[in-house]
Design an enzyme around this catalytic site. Structure first.
Site, PDB file in Angstrom:
ATOM      1  N   HIS A  23       0.833  -1.206   0.000  1.00 22.41           N
ATOM      2  CA  HIS A  23       0.000   0.000   0.000  1.00 22.41           C
ATOM      3  C   HIS A  23       0.871   1.262   0.000  1.00 22.41           C
ATOM      4  O   HIS A  23       0.688   2.154  -0.844  1.00 22.41           O
ATOM      5  CB  HIS A  23      -0.899  -0.025   1.238  1.00 22.41           C
ATOM      6  CG  HIS A  23      -1.858   1.115   1.330  1.00 22.41           C
ATOM      7  ND1 HIS A  23      -3.190   0.981   1.019  1.00 22.41           N
ATOM      8  CD2 HIS A  23      -1.683   2.407   1.701  1.00 22.41           C
ATOM      9  CE1 HIS A  23      -3.799   2.144   1.198  1.00 22.41           C
ATOM     10  NE2 HIS A  23      -2.896   3.032   1.619  1.00 22.41           N
ATOM     11  N   GLU A  24       1.820   1.344   0.927  1.00 20.60           N
ATOM     12  CA  GLU A  24       2.656   2.538   1.036  1.00 20.60           C
ATOM     13  C   GLU A  24       3.607   2.664  -0.152  1.00 20.60           C
ATOM     14  O   GLU A  24       3.856   3.777  -0.639  1.00 20.60           O
ATOM     15  CB  GLU A  24       3.444   2.508   2.353  1.00 20.60           C
ATOM     16  CG  GLU A  24       2.581   2.460   3.601  1.00 20.60           C
ATOM     17  CD  GLU A  24       1.600   3.619   3.693  1.00 20.60           C
ATOM     18  OE1 GLU A  24       1.923   4.725   3.209  1.00 20.60           O
ATOM     19  OE2 GLU A  24       0.507   3.422   4.245  1.00 20.60           O
ATOM     20  N   HIS A  27       1.748   4.224  -3.050  1.00 19.39           N
ATOM     21  CA  HIS A  27       1.658   5.687  -2.927  1.00 19.39           C
ATOM     22  C   HIS A  27       2.949   6.344  -3.399  1.00 19.39           C
ATOM     23  O   HIS A  27       2.933   7.307  -4.179  1.00 19.39           O
ATOM     24  CB  HIS A  27       1.423   6.080  -1.464  1.00 19.39           C
ATOM     25  CG  HIS A  27       0.030   5.882  -0.980  1.00 19.39           C
ATOM     26  ND1 HIS A  27      -1.087   6.250  -1.699  1.00 19.39           N
ATOM     27  CD2 HIS A  27      -0.445   5.363   0.193  1.00 19.39           C
ATOM     28  CE1 HIS A  27      -2.171   5.965  -1.010  1.00 19.39           C
ATOM     29  NE2 HIS A  27      -1.811   5.427   0.139  1.00 19.39           N
TER      30      HIS A  27
END
Length: 226
Positions: A23-24, A27
């Site tokens: 997820h990170e 980003h």
């Protein structure tokens, strides 16, 4: 503590950490592709948990929540994004925010494909059956955890990604009102996650997941095991 339960907790932890890392990283990768190299220069395009783990949000907070017996909520270190560096700041802010949840949905789909492939394997021995059982268990938990991360992060409250998406569509008084609400985001999350279910027996997140996470999980599980 029962060994099987301990293994189950470890599998859940591994699935959650992998989901948070993906997820990170998504980003950071999206920000880099759209013009802001800040997160990449700080090593955030990485599946190394040490690059993303927040001591409180990733470790201590989930442990406290497990002890309290409520839903487990965790977060990683925020990915630094400077909107001025993005090629089209208003549009790209939404794309960077969406990258995290979409990466979790993609990881769920990959886990589905791996689980389907696992189901076609010939099991040579009892020992291998035990290994495959745990791998299949991990893949199913990975599917559910990542769908949960994706849709939970789409809730429009900071620090969740949904807040960055919603802000770009608000103007004038509506935007000012939302900024006022943002100041109370963490108390609101605590109320929604704990107080409403415990006191009034109203589980808003559960209701939300009932129409998002669980139907999609059932669909993917059916594709993998059917």
């Amino acid at each position: 503590m029962d060994v099987a339960y301990l293994i189950y907790l470890l599998i859940q932890a591994a699935a959650l950490i992998l989901g948070l890392c993906v997820h990170e990283s998504a980003h950071a990768l999206a920000a880099w592709a759209l013009g802001d190299k800040t997160a990449r220069s700080r090593g955030r395009v990485s599946l190394n948990p040490l690059a993303h783990i927040d001591p409180f949000g990733t470790v201590l907070l989930p442990l406290i929540m497990i002890v309290l017996g409520g839903p487990v909520f965790a977060f990683a270190k925020p990915v630094p994004v400077y909107l001025r560096n993005l090629k089209h700041p208003k549009r790209d802010e939404v794309l960077v925010a969406l990258a995290g949840p979409l990466s979790n949905i993609a990881l769920s789909c990959i886990a589905t494909a791996l689980l389907a492939a696992l189901g076609q394997m010939t099991i040579p021995s009892t020992e291998w059956f035990r290994v495959i059982y745990y791998v299949a268990d991990f893949l199913q938990i990975l599917m559910l955890v990542n769908l949960s991360l994706a849709f939970f992060n789409l809730i429009p409250l900071p620090p969740l990604d949904g807040s960055s998406i919603l802000v770009t569509f608000l103007k004038g008084e509506a935007l000012n009102t939302y900024y006022q609400i943002q100041r109370y985001a963490m108390p609101i999350l605590i109320i929604v996650l704990y107080l409403l279910p415990q006191i009034l027996h109203i589980d808003l997140v559960g209701l939300y997941f009932n129409v998002t996470v669980y139907p999609l999980f059932d669909l993917l599980q059916g594709l993998a095991l059917g």
